[in-house]
Each structure stands twice: as structure tokens, then as C-alpha cells.
Design an enzyme around this catalytic site. Structure first.
Site, mmCIF file in Angstrom:
data_model
loop_
_atom_site.group_PDB
_atom_site.id
_atom_site.type_symbol
_atom_site.label_atom_id
_atom_site.label_comp_id
_atom_site.label_asym_id
_atom_site.label_seq_id
_atom_site.Cartn_x
_atom_site.Cartn_y
_atom_site.Cartn_z
ATOM 1 N N SER A 315 34.316 36.443 47.752
ATOM 2 C CA SER A 315 35.635 35.983 47.303
ATOM 3 C C SER A 315 36.291 35.084 48.345
ATOM 4 O O SER A 315 36.051 35.233 49.548
ATOM 5 C CB SER A 315 36.568 37.186 47.096
ATOM 6 N N HIS A 401 41.508 43.216 44.520
ATOM 7 C CA HIS A 401 40.344 44.072 44.739
ATOM 8 C C HIS A 401 40.725 45.401 45.390
ATOM 9 O O HIS A 401 40.121 46.432 45.110
ATOM 10 C CB HIS A 401 39.295 43.344 45.563
#
Lengths: 462, 462, 462, 462
Positions: A315, A401
Site C-alpha cells: 500500500s 487497514h
């Protein structure tokens, strides 16, 4: 009809024709002009009233609502705004009726009466326009219609707060319609219809898809792509995630996007890397799917490919550079980190300069004792774990997340050297690890107290 | 576990195994006993709390809600009732919070604050248990679960009014989930899976399907059968209608159900007869589909078979005999009608006697001046058009079609000589005509003032 | 048109209308009368000639062939027979041309010329009518047409040998069209369309399906049913097999057909019993699918249910009683067996008497030293293994499974007490075991030398 | 294994893995080396023999054939050639047996014996290898396997005539498998799976598809694309045609391929232009689909879009320039035409020069009395109608459409200015008109006597 409206008008007509190929759009022109002048507004009021009263029975009312929806589509931006303002101002909660119901409730006698009065009050607090919003579902693509209406409505609420309540009503309705239990999880492959694949190209928000060859590579044998769909919008993905099946946790986006890289045997890969997750429908902002998507994909992949042992993301840290320039100085950094700030500051605005610096990997003021890489990784670790707004990480990807219960596993240097990657994340990328047994605990710790789970490697950087 | 619970317990376990073939039902036995004793209730409370708080994130909360749903399925009737009572009593609206919100609203300053306070009040008026009800959607057949839960809940509300509010919450949620815009209209034919056809046999509520041959006849070339389905309950019809394609309006159910009757050429038939319409899901009582079903079928048939000119029902008058015995005398009847009442009274309780009378078609006291048929048709016409509760026809079938905007076209003698037909409707059947251009007008007239549209033939009977 | 033709005529017209719903069947009536008189035969000849010459191009020729096919369907049995005789006699191989080609071949010079001449000869040996048979494929259900044509042709060849060559041509074509590689293996379940399930009821040839409930039991969770389909006959099974998942090898058909027997957990069953296998299309007699069907099902079940360890049939011995009465005496039996023959002889013609004997299980002449069961099992073992025509077992079921490489595993007493079971097999049934590693060896031994694989239990009976 | 074999080897292995994802390709390496040395050939012989004898039963024989097919795929080109030569030389017709059968036939007594002997002779004339070719159908993609095998075989027959007979056998088998009656006509749209659309790009043979945008334009609302598929090759088109819906007959390919051209309303278009038709499978050369494809598409479009009145192609004249340079001088041309030949001759080899000439549209020697366009159109008309080989037009596109019964409607100047268009057709394109009522007549006239149907406009050019 003013000529300045021309393009919108044509565009909407084309769109109408697409949605109602058999419809006679002629009569619409009598009802509304694209700018929605006063006379037309009065006609609108009558039609809305007939819908809300269910005149002619609910079947007729819905047919009328569909006509109103078509009318909306024919309008130009100004006309649409007037339409929305009408809904926002004239069909809100009836405050006088609410007062009366409150009084009746206060005067109610015994629990049964109280319950009844409470229920009546609840009904009155639901604005009448909600009924019309539901009736729009009669349109052939009614669900998509409401999603798109909200996409147009949202930016207007910034300038015009009176529209906020309407937006909230639309949002409430969409939240109920898009309950996760109604959505279909589908795998997307190179055998998926081109018309749908084209939308992936359009909607991909993290690493732009450059061509059909790029797309094909992302749907190869060692890849998986999953999306959520609503049964009434089968041609429109709501959110999709791209996964690479690899050996060991990936540390760079470039190897994943390299169309010429050798294909990994998916039956032997031990790791699934979630390297891109994109929301597709602006009008569904605030309705959250990502959490469910990742976990269902983990579950599905685990079942189908028992060889997969590790599930991780690759990410960006999209707020890192901004924080570095604007927020970091007040964050109690050490000397070397402050030196790095000084170094980055003058070049931060230019991807080219920054890219050169990264390629040299030199930390000028450090006298060779440490590299740019070393320092930046430390800064990024601090950013991800310490830079907060209340209990939440300010990096939106990290926050997403961490809320899902993932752990910050690894920060990778020179992992995304695209312009955007350098500008936002100084070329670094982060692995968030999804370890099923720890997810609840991590989530609870983060939600309750802002506690962030990290690997020992990341803790070392701190 | 008491032995008297045995069958239910087995039944539910079988059902669970069907729904979660991979689930480990073992742990459930630790959680609950089928009768739901006190200790288990405390465990339930904790689990419900965790669901409502979204503990561990929404994915976890939903997983937990699914476990609660499984637990419910394992319970015996007593246990289920306790479960429902728990939901009804402990997770209702928080009245103290509501009072505070009302006060805050009263003290709000300016329209923006008022709107905000109003919205907060609305939120508080939605009982917390609604969140759990939504989360049950996580169950593999979650929609069906809630429908069945309500089917079990409804009869309990009669004895225990405290359950009424819970029923209203479930109803509200189901109404939103089963919005007509989400339903699929599907045609059912002899090529439909047997597992689904079997359900038609089970659910048919008007003219019982006697055998697979009877069913096949109702799905022949000169028949159409349509049903609504919810995308999350694809194996369960919600409502279905059986249509016969004929020439001229049918006047007797027997010719339609005769398996040996010659098949009409569907490309030449001029009339569609809706001769049976059945709701399938008890838990959806009050959510209305029939109006939409009939009109969509009319629209679909019109488009596919332009030879069809007339759309009519062939319906029972199920409340007629009851009215005749109990309500008719006060209805200002003429002499002959009163004579008929006297005649019917002694035999009304026996289908056999009544059938004999009908077969003779003799009106004893009339001295040959008129027949039983003549009199009864007049009485039925009066019943359908004059017997009312407020503005509504008391015959529920009449009320349904009149609300839909149909017109009473014809009353048919000796049209349904089955036991049920004789017992309820004295063997008569009614044609309600759906004439699209008149539907709105008829509906409005009936809704506003109880005006009933009739054909000249029916008016003559009056 | 003679009135005795009436029903056929109507039937075929209905069938035509079904197959060509848009066709104008009117003109056919000008072309043919159902009995196909002389004048019409001349028209036929012209049309056939045009097809064989490909006049107007192949598209036109095929359209014309389809018309011929329609004409055939309109004919009555007499007319159809004339049509077939025309094909058989006038469009056979041209013997004069063949003689010339043989001579040309003999005079050919060098291998290339020889090959060319050989190829030309081969072409000439293919009768012209084969082209027309292929062109019938243009019919909307052309494959089914040819299958049905052969079903009608086959019985006629017995009376009229001139039709045999035509039958061979149709057979050759069908063999090529129904190559096993083109067939689809499909599982049939209770979710299969009723229209198809109905055909199972019709085609079941071993244990008649008594009702839809019986059928549903055979498609339950502990059953599997598989069929082969041709892609151009998707609504018509070619052959199907019914399998029960059980524990241990089944020894009686009654427990399998008992609708009230408890359902076995299919995930724990260790044995698959093939208890019925039926060919569905008479016109495909001689084209063999059964061998492939059994082995594919074994393969599929092995992959899907690793718990299955044993694959066996439960089969009748349909020729046993016939052999007992007519062939056994010359088979070198022992005393007890001969006694048994004497005993059976007088009752063999009556199922009732035989059933009584079996129920008593008494061998009168044996003085109590042995039972009927004992003796009959021995006789049956001898029948299955010793009664032969050349190298082949005379029992056709035994021959089928032995050719497939199965082994005779077990003979079961009182295993099928239906009338047919008693009349044909004296109530006994046989398990043929399919053990994959032995199949090739068993087949080779049986094919080469008539060697029959048996279990030790069966050998003991001998 | 020689390194020069490397790429093929890899390619085939990849392909095998794709076809038999679960297969253990290991054992194949023991069987064959990619070059197929002598020892391996002996193993091959044994395996082939076992297949032809049906050893172990047909199921086993087919499994063995599939192994042989896999082995073939592993071979390098040299090995494959040896494999094919083995089939060609050792498994051909047994001439000795044929001689004997011929003699037996001559000695046969009576028609029944003759028929039997004739049939036996026919059987013997079918080479044994045909059985193996059929058995390859056992491969998971067996039909595609045989198609590809022939694609590899065909070029080899030119160098090695002994392979011709094998090619003929494969062709005969494929002709039977690909009988038009077994094929599916499918429409291809932008909703078709990308994996299939990608093949259109690969197979397009007339006007190369430049990009996915180009492809999308060809699948727009005013376009139709149809293809034939075989049920056993669902991912592989056999032939496809691209159609544009327009108003009036199109005279230039450029407007059709212009991605920015406005979209025609398909409900108002009066003309369908077939502007590209491509065969996809080299291995099916000689099996003709185009005729059927065009006529089925005409039929399908006529039914779905009654607004379409005219069906025409827009086709190249691919042999025109070649004829102009090589064949035209002997064709009895007039003075002006001969002048044109002189003019074209020097530039004919260069597309650039030719393009310039066309753009100027000047006929130098004509003194302004006539244009290049005028002359060239006349020459082209003459080419299409007079340049023949026997009765057939030498232009292969003209021959195809004339055989189908089309008429030459119009010749268009500057209609395809691509390099290929100029080089082959001097930039001209031809409309062949498909007028259903005339098709048979035109076909018969062309087939019987080479008569070519033309419009009056084309006749005027002559």
C-alpha cells in the site's frame, strides 16, 4: 433552450435513450426545460405531491416517480440543482406535526400508549421526500440513478448546507439498499465481458491501468481480482481489489506491474498481496465495503488455494510527504530526522528532484553515517504510528487497514517510483499484514485506544 | 433436554445442517439448550451487546450475529419465544435518551441546529435491536431467516402485545428489503426446476394443486405462471399468479382445471384469465406485491402476445356465505332476497345440502317465478358492492382488486362447485376486469369515496 | 385422406407445429398426402435429386432437405415406409460406377495413382442418400429427427431386408455424430427442470419409477444421477445411471427404493451402488455409451467424494429363469440342482407361485439338508459364469459389465421381489464390482478368451 | 534435447499445462523426446496398435489415444513430422485386403450378398488411422487438437505428397464434425468476454483491428458481429463477419472504421453492410462456412430489424492489381484502357506512387477527356466479370460472393486507401448485393454457365 446548455442536454438525452430505449422522450420536453424555470417547478410540485400521496395506487405513483426521474436526467446542472433544492426545502420533516406528536407522546398513558406514540413520532421524523427517493427505484436503473444523484448532490452540499439533510436521507437509503448481505462477490478474469473490464480501467484509483495489456497482466494466472456487485447494478462494480499470488511478501509495485515478469505458479505461491483496492461509485461515499471485501477474499482464497499462508497488502502512504512538510517538525524528531526534513524541504515540490535524491540514496548532512533510505524509513514508521488525529492514524490508508485489524508489517524503500508514488509517499510502500487470529484483537485495541499493531521490524525503526 | 422437545430439536438440526453444511454445530449445544434457560440468556445478552457495539469491527460483529441466528434455529418453540421476548423488552428505544433529545431539540437555536437535533432524535427513536436484525443478513440465507422469524413472531403478538413493537421493527426492515424495485419477475414453466415447482404445489392457496399432472396442465402452452423473487431468496417464490389464455372471459374454474380440456392456441387467444394468486411467505404479511404482480404480468403479456385484448380475473367471493348468514338481513333486502335467505339458512352449514340445492337451481318459495341462480346472483352483486366496512368492501378479494383499480365485470353461477367454493361463495365466481385506461380513475374513486366500478350487467343485477 | 389415418395425421401436425412454430405447413398438404401416393413420389424424387445435386447452392439444398424432412413427419406409417423404401432402393451405391472405378484402380500406375483411385472408389461406395441424411441436420431438431427416423426404420428391416442397408447408413452417420467426445455428462438432481425429469420416468427401463415421490427419493442427498446429452438434443437424455451412496455393498433393491428409508450422510458413505442404467433412444441402438458412462461417473464421484472406496452395481440377471427352464438341463448339473429344476419347473410360469416358494425358502426334495436359497444361488453362479454363446455370457447384463472389465462380486437372495424381478431373476440380484486397477486386465481376459473374473464368494458357490 | 528446440519445447509444455492442468507431464518425457528418435517410434507403434485394436476396451483405448495426443504436443516440429509420416505410411488402407474384398464382391451371388460384400469393401477402404484420429477426441480439447494438427499438416503436404492422403482423412473427419448443423451462430458484442474479443483482433484478415478502441467501434450500437462456434470449441470462433447498419450502401471503408463518426440509429438504418469476413482456423481450410454465415445473418437481422431493406457487402478486389499488371493486356481492352495500363505499370509496385496518382485522379494520356477514376472503374468491372479461370471469376472474393448468389452492384473509387487496399485493389471496393429472391437463380446461372449477375450501373461500365 439556451445554446450553452446544448452539450449537457444532448448528453442526457443520449443517456435517457440508453436507459429507456423504448421510451417516448418527446413528452418530457413539454414538462421541463433543462434549466427548470419557475413554471416547470410548479408542475414538478404537483407531480411530487401525487407521488407522495400514492395517487392512483402505488403502481401509478411509482410510474410517476419514474417520470420525475427521467425529467431530472434531462435537466442541465442548474436545473438539477433547483430540483434538489426543491426536495431539500419543501419535503423535509413537518416540524409542527412533530411538535404535536411530541406533546401527544408526553401525554400518553401507560407503556402501550407510549410505545404507540413513540412509533408515530418516529414516522413523522422521516422526511416525506424519502418516499419519493424509494419510488425512484421504479426507474429501469433506479439503484444506479440514486447512486449517481448522490454523486451530483454531494459537492453541492459544501456550498449549500440546506442540501445536507437531503444528502443524509439519500445516504441512509443507500446504506440500507447496499447492506453487505445483499452484495455479490465476483471474481473478475480475462474472460469477463470487455464492457466490465473497461470499467476497471476507468475506476482504478491506486495504480492507473495504462492499457489493455496492463489489464491483462493484472488478470493473469498468478493474479486474482474480486469485486462486489449489487444485484440491481450487475454491470457496475462497487469496489474491487487486485491480488498477486507470489512467494514472500512483495516489496515493490514495479515487479507486480511488469507485464514481462515471469508468471508465478499459483499452486505454489505462498503469499497473496493485495496491491490495489478502489472504490468505484462516488455516490456511495461513506458506505463501507473494503473491510468486508478484503476478509471475504482472504476467506475465499484460503479455501481455494491452501498453499497460501500469508495475506498482506502493498500500500502507499499517501499522506506522508504532506505530513513531512507540514506536520513533522512538531513531532519531537531526533537530529538526523530534522536534517532529513531540511534536505527534503526544498525538493519536496518537485517529483524530479525528489526522484534524483532517492536514486542517489544519499543523506547529505549525515556525513555518510547513514543513508537517505535509513532516515526516511524511520520517518515513515513514525508517521504511520504516531501521527494521529485523536486516536486515528492521519494516513487514511493506514487508518483503513488498522481499523480492519491489520498490522504494519514492513516499510519498503523505492517501492513505487511513479510520479504519484514519489510525490505522496517518497517512493515508499507499506505492507499491512492480515493475520486472521489477530484481527479482532488488533481492531479492538485500535478502536478503543488507538493502539497500533506493528512487526518487530517496524518497531526497530522506531 | 426434555424428550418432548426431541422432534423440534432434530428438525432444527437438520435444517441447520442444510443451511450451514460446513458449520460445526457442536459448539452451539454448549451455548444453548433448546428451551433457553436463564444462564444461556445471560450469554445471549453478552453476544447481543457485542453485536450492537460492533465489537471487533463490523465483520466480526456480523459473524457473531450469524452465530446468534444459528442459536435461534436450534431452540425449541419455548426457547425461541424467550429469545424474541428478550429482543422485545431489552433492546427497545431508550426513552430517557429520547426525552433528553427532545429537550435538546426544543432548545436548539436556528434552523441548522434544529435540523441536526431533529436528526439525532430520529436516530434515537430507532430501537437498537434493528441493528441486530440487519446483521442477521450475514447468515447464508439471512433474508429467508428474517422472513421465517417474523412468521413465527406474528402469532405470538396476539397473546403477548409486548412483542408487537418488535414485529413492527421486523416488518419495517422487511418492507425495505423487499421493495418492489428489487424483485425479479420470473415466468414459471414446465421447464422450471422441480424443486421450485414443488413449492407451487405447497403454496397454492386458492385452488389446491392435486398432483403433478394437475400442475403440468397449469403450465401448459395456453397458460402462464409468473412469480416474484428476491435476489437473495432465489429458490423461494414470494407470490405467484396463474393465468389461462382463452377466448372470451371464463365463467367456470372447472374448465380451466380440466386436464383433458383441449389446448387453446395461445397465439389466437383474446383473453387472459388470472384464476389464482397466492402469497407464499407468511412472514411477509402486510408487504404488498399482488398489485404490482398483476400489472406487470398484464404489461408483459400485452407486449409478448398482442392478440390478448382482455385481462380479467376469475375469483372467489370468499366472504359471501358468511355475510349471507350473518350480515345480510340488516342490509335492506327485497322480499325475494329475504325468502332466499330463509331458504339458504338451514342448509348453509352443509356443503352437501347446499350443493344439492344449487344443482336443482330451484327457489322453493318463489313459486317458479324465479330461480335460485337469479336470486343468488342478485344477492352476490349486492354483497360485493354494498357490504362495506367504512369505505372498503368487506369481501377481501373484492377489496384487493377494487383497490387495484379493477371493475366488477360479471358474476358467474355454478362456477366453482368444489367444497370450498360452495361453502364460501355458494359456488359462484367473479370476474374482475383490468382495463388499463380506467385503472387509475377506478382506484381513486374507490380510495377516496368507496366508489365501486361495475359493468352494466352487474348494475342490472342491482 | 382416409379417416383411419386421422390420429397419426393430427399427431404429426401437432409435432410439426411444435418444431416449426413459424412454418407454413399449408404447402406441405399440396406436396404430400399422409399415405404418399404415386404422384407425390415423383415430386419427392425431384426434390431429393435437387438436394443431392446441391442445386441453388448448399444453403438452398439444405433448406430443401428440411422441407423433405417436414414432409416425412406429415406422413402416416404407410407413407413413411414408402419414403424409406424410396431411399433404400433408388439412392444406393451405383454399382456400374463402382465396377468402373475398380477397373480404373486396377489399371492405376504407381502409388500416387493407386491412392487416388482408391480414394475415388471409397467415395463411390458411399451411397448418395448419405448426403441427404446429413442435410436433414438443417431441421431445427435435425439430430433428434434422424434418431427417431432410425427408431421407425429398425423394426421395418425385419420384414423388409432391402431396408437393412439404409439402416446401416443411418447407423454409421449417427455413430459419427454421437461420438463420445461430443457428449456432455450432466448430473441430474431435484433442481433439474421438470420437463427433463419427466423423461427419466418415461425412459427408466430397470426399476420403473412409480411416482414423483419415488423419483424425488432417487434424487435425494444420498443419490446421484448422471446422464449423457448431445449438444444438439439438450432436452433428451441418451442414457442415464442411478447411483446410491451407501455403507457396504447393497444386497437388495428394496432398501434403495424405500422412500422412507433414512438418508445416508453422503460425506461418510463408503460405497457407490449403480442400481439402474437405462438407454433412452431406441434409434441409437448399437451405439454404445454405457461403458463410458459408468467409468466417467466413477471418476467424477471419486474426485468429488474421496470417502467412496467401492464402486459396484446392483443388477438383475434377466435371463436366468429362461435359462433355468430351457437351457440348464444340458449344463451338467448335480443332483440337488436337478431336483431344484424339477421343483421350479411347474411354478416358473407363475410369479405368485414362485414368490410363495421363495418366501418359504424351502427346497422340498432336499429333506431339509439345504434351502432353496442355497441351491438357487449356486444355479445362478453357474448361469452367470458358464452359460455362454461362444465366448460371451448369455446373460446380457452380465455380458455388458464383464465387457466393461467388472467382476462378479456377489449374488443376493430375495433382492428384488417385484413381479419382474421374480419372473426374470427368481428374485436374485448381482453385484458387479468395478475396481479400476483390474478393469483392463478383466476386459482383456474376457474379450480374448471369455475368462470371467469372480470373487472368492462366487467361486465358492461354484 | 538440442537447444534449438528450446522455444518450441517450452511452448508446447506451456500449452500442455494449459490443456491438462492436472496431468503429470513427467511420464511423457520418458516416452518421447521432442525430436522423436527411432526407439520412441517403436513405442509409438505399440501404442497406436493398442488404440486401433481397442485393447482393454474402448474407454482404455481412448485414454491411450489421449496420451498419444499429449505426446504429439510435446514434440518439436521435426518430431511431429515424423509422427505424421508414421500415420501416413503405416496405417493406410490395406491394399491386399482390398483386392481380396473386390474379388469376393465380384463372386457374390444375388443382391443381398452383393450389398454385404460392397459394404465390407467400403469398410476396408477407410484407412485404420481414421479410428485413431477419432479417438483423439478423448483429449480435453480434442476437436481443437485435430484442427491444429491439420494446420500443421497442410504445409507439409506440399513437400511430401505421401502426407496428402492423411490430410484427406483428417479433412473428411473434420468436415463431418463441423457439419453446419452442429454449429452455433452467436452475436459478439462489447459484452463478450475479453479473452474472446482478443481473438477477433488476432484473426481479422481483411481490415486489421488496430486497437481495442477500434474493436469497440466495430461492436458499437450501429454494428453487428456474428460468428460460428463449435460446441466443443466454445472459446474459438470459426469464422466471423462484421456488419455496419447504415443508410444507403456504403461506398468507402474509411467512414465505417472512423471511430469518431456519429453513431447511426440502428432502428432507422435501411442497409446492412458486410464489410469484413474472416476465417479463423487454418486447419479448417476447405470446410466452407461463409455462405451459411452470410445467409443466417441476413435472416437473423431481417427478423430482428425489419427496417433493414438492403443487404450488401463492401469488399476488396484483391486480385485486381495483379491482373492489371499480368493478365489484362491479353483481354481485348480499348485504347483508353491500354493507356491506363501504361500509366499504372511503372508505379504499380509502389503504394506511395499509386496513392499519389489516385489522389490526383488524373489520366495523363487522356488529354483531360477522362479521369483515372473513370478508366479504372471500367477496368475493374471488366476484371470482375470477364477475367475467369474456366467458368469461375479469378478474383477469389468475387468468386465467393457470386457462388453465394450475390450480384455485383457497384464499384467504388477511393474506397480503401490503406496500403493494402491500394496495392491489391487500386483503392477500389466492390458492393456485392444479397437479394434473397434472386440468390438461387444467380447461383445456378453462375455454377452452370459462369453467368454473372450485375446491376445496370456495372453493366454501363462495361
Amino acid at each position: 433552450m439556451r445554446s450553452e446548455d446544448e452539450p449537457i442536454w444532448n448528453w442526457t438525452l443520449r443517456r435517457i435513450r440508453k436507459i429507456w430505449p423504448l421510451g417516448d422522450s418527446g413528452k418530457l420536453k413539454n414538462l421541463v426545460e433543462p434549466g427548470l424555470p419557475k413554471d416547470d417547478i410548479d408542475i414538478l410540485r404537483q407531480k411530487i405531491r401525487a407521488c407522495l400521496d400514492g395517487r392512483g395506487g402505488e403502481v401509478s405513483a411509482r410510474a410517476r416517480a419514474a417520470e420525475l426521474g427521467e425529467a431530472y436526467l434531462v435537466l442541465n446542472p442548474k436545473g438539477r440543482r433547483r430540483f434538489l433544492e426543491l426536495l431539500a426545502t419543501e419535503y423535509d420533516v413537518d416540524n409542527a406535526a412533530v411538535e404535536a406528536a411530541i406533546e401527544a407522546r408526553e401525554n400518553s398513558d401507560g407503556p402501550a400508549e407510549l410505545q404507540e406514540a413513540t412509533h408515530r413520532l418516529r414516522r413523522l421524523l422521516e422526511p416525506p421526500r424519502t418516499r419519493l427517493l424509494r419510488q425512484f427505484n421504479e426507474l429501469q436503473e433506479g439503484v444506479k440513478f440514486l447512486v449517481d444523484l448522490r454523486a451530483e448532490l454531494m459537492p453541492l452540499t459544501r456550498e449549500d448546507p440546506s442540501l445536507k439533510a437531503l444528502d443524509r436521507d439519500v445516504f441512509d437509503l443507500l446504506s440500507s439498499w447496499f447492506d453487505i448481505g445483499f452484495l455479490d462477490l465476483q471474481q473478475i478474469t480475462w474472460k469477463t465481458p470487455a464492457a466490465l473490464l473497461e470499467k476497471l480501467i476507468e475506476y482504478e484509483a491506486v495504480h492507473a491501468i495504462r492499457s489493455w495489456d496492463d489489464l491483462k497482466n493484472r488478470l493473469g494466472d498468478d493474479r486474482c481480482c474480486y469485486a462486489f456487485f449489487h444485484p440491481r447494478m450487475p454491470d457496475e462494480p462497487l469496489i474491487f481489489v487486485e491480488v498477486a499470488l507470489v512467494n514472500g511478501i512483495s516489496t515493490s509495485i514495479h515487479e507486480l506491474l511488469d507485464e514481462k515478469a515471469p508468471v508465478v505458479d499459483p499452486n505454489k505461491a505462498d503469499t497473496a498481496i493485495f496491491y490495489s483496492i478502489s472504490n468505484c461509485q462516488k455516490g456511495l461515499a461513506g458506505v463501507s465495503f473494503g473491510n468486508f471485501l478484503i476478509k471475504r477474499v482472504v476467506r475465499d482464497l484460503s479455501a481455494r488455494r491452501p498453499n497460501l499462508k500469508t495475506f498482506s497488502t502493498l500500500s502507499p502512504a499517501p499522506g506522508f510527504m504532506d505530513w513531512l512538510q507540514n506536520g513533522a517538525r512538531g513531532a519531537g524528531l531526533g537530529d538526523r530526522e530534522l536534517q532529513a526534513l531540511d534536505l527534503i524541504a526544498p525538493v519536496a515540490g518537485s517529483e524530479t528532484d525528489l526522484a534524483e535524491l532517492i536514486s542517489k540514496n544519499e543523506l547529505p548532512g549525515a556525513g555518510g553515517r547513514s543513508t537517505l533510505q535509513e532516515t526516511m524509513l524511520r520517518l515513515c514508521a513514525r508517521y504511520l504510528t504516531k501521527a494521529k488525529k485523536g486516536r486515528q492514524a492521519i494516513d487514511r490508508v493506514a487508518h483503513f487497514h488498522l481499523t480492519n485489524g491489520a498490522r504494519i508489517e514492513q516499510i519498503n524503500w523505492a517501492a513505487d517510483l511513479s510520479d504519484k508514488g514519489i510525490r505522496q509517499s517518497a517512493g515508499m510502500m507499506v505492507n499491512y499484514l492480515y493475520k486472521l487470529p489477530d484481527i479482532e484483537k488488533n481492531h479492538e485495541s485500535y478502536s478503543a485506544s488507538g493502539g497500533i499493531a506493528t512487526s518487530s521490524a517496524v518497531r526497530k525503526l522506531l
